[in-house]
Design a protein around this motif. Sequence first.
Motif, PDB file in Angstrom:
ATOM      1  N   SER A   1       0.822  -1.212   0.000  1.00 43.99           N
ATOM      2  CA  SER A   1       0.000   0.000   0.000  1.00 43.99           C
ATOM      3  C   SER A   1       0.856   1.262   0.000  1.00 43.99           C
ATOM      4  N   LYS A   2       1.953   1.228   0.741  1.00 43.08           N
ATOM      5  CA  LYS A   2       2.862   2.383   0.753  1.00 43.08           C
ATOM      6  C   LYS A   2       3.476   2.629  -0.623  1.00 43.08           C
ATOM      7  N   MET A   3       3.506   1.592  -1.444  1.00 41.05           N
ATOM      8  CA  MET A   3       3.995   1.722  -2.816  1.00 41.05           C
ATOM      9  C   MET A   3       2.908   2.276  -3.738  1.00 41.05           C
ATOM     10  N   GLY A   4       1.700   2.453  -3.209  1.00 42.05           N
ATOM     11  CA  GLY A   4       0.586   2.962  -3.995  1.00 42.05           C
ATOM     12  C   GLY A   4      -0.091   1.909  -4.856  1.00 42.05           C
ATOM     13  N   LYS A   5       0.008   0.656  -4.444  1.00 40.37           N
ATOM     14  CA  LYS A   5      -0.532  -0.448  -5.246  1.00 40.37           C
ATOM     15  C   LYS A   5      -1.651  -1.167  -4.502  1.00 40.37           C
ATOM     16  N   SER A   6      -2.511  -1.827  -5.256  1.00 41.93           N
ATOM     17  CA  SER A   6      -3.654  -2.545  -4.694  1.00 41.93           C
ATOM     18  C   SER A   6      -3.272  -3.978  -4.335  1.00 41.93           C
ATOM     19  N   VAL A   7      -3.989  -4.518  -3.354  1.00 39.68           N
ATOM     20  CA  VAL A   7      -3.731  -5.882  -2.879  1.00 39.68           C
ATOM     21  C   VAL A   7      -5.060  -6.627  -2.758  1.00 39.68           C
TER      22      VAL A   7
ATOM     23  N   ALA B   1      -9.204 -18.855  -1.097  1.00 39.92           N
ATOM     24  CA  ALA B   1      -8.974 -19.441   0.229  1.00 39.92           C
ATOM     25  C   ALA B   1      -9.889 -20.657   0.432  1.00 39.92           C
ATOM     26  N   LYS B   2      -9.330 -21.711   0.984  1.00 40.50           N
ATOM     27  CA  LYS B   2     -10.115 -22.901   1.339  1.00 40.50           C
ATOM     28  C   LYS B   2     -11.032 -22.557   2.519  1.00 40.50           C
ATOM     29  N   PRO B   3     -12.082 -23.323   2.738  1.00 39.21           N
ATOM     30  CA  PRO B   3     -13.053 -22.988   3.792  1.00 39.21           C
ATOM     31  C   PRO B   3     -12.441 -22.752   5.181  1.00 39.21           C
ATOM     32  N   ASN B   4     -11.493 -23.579   5.593  1.00 40.81           N
ATOM     33  CA  ASN B   4     -10.909 -23.385   6.926  1.00 40.81           C
ATOM     34  C   ASN B   4     -10.064 -22.109   6.984  1.00 40.81           C
ATOM     35  N   VAL B   5      -9.369 -21.779   5.919  1.00 41.01           N
ATOM     36  CA  VAL B   5      -8.579 -20.551   5.854  1.00 41.01           C
ATOM     37  C   VAL B   5      -9.517 -19.358   5.705  1.00 41.01           C
ATOM     38  N   GLU B   6     -10.548 -19.523   4.901  1.00 42.40           N
ATOM     39  CA  GLU B   6     -11.556 -18.466   4.700  1.00 42.40           C
ATOM     40  C   GLU B   6     -12.168 -18.039   6.035  1.00 42.40           C
ATOM     41  N   LYS B   7     -12.427 -19.005   6.892  1.00 40.08           N
ATOM     42  CA  LYS B   7     -13.018 -18.703   8.202  1.00 40.08           C
ATOM     43  C   LYS B   7     -12.087 -17.814   9.028  1.00 40.08           C
ATOM     44  N   VAL B   8     -10.813 -18.117   9.034  1.00 40.49           N
ATOM     45  CA  VAL B   8      -9.833 -17.312   9.779  1.00 40.49           C
ATOM     46  C   VAL B   8      -9.745 -15.906   9.182  1.00 40.49           C
ATOM     47  N   LEU B   9      -9.709 -15.820   7.857  1.00 45.70           N
ATOM     48  CA  LEU B   9      -9.610 -14.522   7.196  1.00 45.70           C
ATOM     49  C   LEU B   9     -10.845 -13.669   7.463  1.00 45.70           C
ATOM     50  N   THR B  10     -12.009 -14.273   7.370  1.00 40.85           N
ATOM     51  CA  THR B  10     -13.252 -13.545   7.609  1.00 40.85           C
ATOM     52  C   THR B  10     -13.330 -13.069   9.052  1.00 40.85           C
ATOM     53  N   THR B  11     -13.001 -13.941   9.985  1.00 41.26           N
ATOM     54  CA  THR B  11     -13.037 -13.598  11.402  1.00 41.26           C
ATOM     55  C   THR B  11     -12.076 -12.457  11.725  1.00 41.26           C
ATOM     56  N   SER B  12     -10.941 -12.440  11.053  1.00 43.22           N
ATOM     57  CA  SER B  12      -9.941 -11.398  11.309  1.00 43.22           C
ATOM     58  C   SER B  12     -10.349 -10.040  10.751  1.00 43.22           C
ATOM     59  N   GLY B  13     -11.282 -10.026   9.803  1.00 42.79           N
ATOM     60  CA  GLY B  13     -11.694  -8.770   9.172  1.00 42.79           C
ATOM     61  C   GLY B  13     -10.755  -8.316   8.066  1.00 42.79           C
ATOM     62  N   ILE B  14      -9.865  -9.182   7.623  1.00 41.47           N
ATOM     63  CA  ILE B  14      -8.841  -8.811   6.645  1.00 41.47           C
ATOM     64  C   ILE B  14      -9.444  -8.394   5.307  1.00 41.47           C
ATOM     65  N   TYR B  15     -10.631  -8.928   4.983  1.00 39.42           N
ATOM     66  CA  TYR B  15     -11.242  -8.587   3.699  1.00 39.42           C
ATOM     67  C   TYR B  15     -11.695  -7.126   3.634  1.00 39.42           C
ATOM     68  N   SER B  16     -11.767  -6.461   4.765  1.00 35.48           N
ATOM     69  CA  SER B  16     -12.145  -5.041   4.735  1.00 35.48           C
ATOM     70  C   SER B  16     -11.010  -4.171   4.178  1.00 35.48           C
ATOM     71  N   ILE B  17      -9.781  -4.693   4.183  1.00 33.72           N
ATOM     72  CA  ILE B  17      -8.664  -3.926   3.614  1.00 33.72           C
ATOM     73  C   ILE B  17      -8.057  -4.597   2.393  1.00 33.72           C
ATOM     74  N   MET B  18      -8.148  -5.915   2.322  1.00 35.40           N
ATOM     75  CA  MET B  18      -7.678  -6.664   1.151  1.00 35.40           C
ATOM     76  C   MET B  18      -8.877  -7.434   0.604  1.00 35.40           C
ATOM     77  N   PRO B  19      -9.576  -6.865  -0.364  1.00 34.74           N
ATOM     78  CA  PRO B  19     -10.781  -7.537  -0.872  1.00 34.74           C
ATOM     79  C   PRO B  19     -10.498  -8.900  -1.487  1.00 34.74           C
ATOM     80  N   LYS B  20     -11.511  -9.712  -1.435  1.00 30.53           N
ATOM     81  CA  LYS B  20     -11.481 -11.042  -2.040  1.00 30.53           C
ATOM     82  C   LYS B  20     -11.891 -10.888  -3.504  1.00 30.53           C
ATOM     83  N   ILE B  21     -11.140 -11.536  -4.389  1.00 32.29           N
ATOM     84  CA  ILE B  21     -11.536 -11.518  -5.808  1.00 32.29           C
ATOM     85  C   ILE B  21     -11.781 -12.932  -6.283  1.00 32.29           C
TER      86      ILE B  21
END
Length: 101
Positions: free
Chosen positions: A70-76, A81-101
Amino acid sequence: MEVKYKIANGVLEIFFFGELDQHSASLCKDALDNLLDSTLFSVAVFDLTSLSFTDSTGIGLLLGRYKKISKMGKSVYIKNAKPNVEKVLTTSGIYSIMPKI
């Protein structure tokens, strides 16, 4: 843990294989930072197709690389993500800053 990457049309795709935990995250951090510093790209995508597990340390690794990119001015983005990893990512709120595509 293994990390590979490919670049096409300005998109840097970073692929994680195995488990992203305290031990593997510390090994990946420097390699990822060197890759980001030495590669020309406009968008970064973390492809988690082959990531079988992550915990809060893995989330921290992703967030640290997000801040660097982000400091480089680029998108991420995150994808495949597999279901078990998806659960951790969703719970962490990471998708609010790094969207899922």
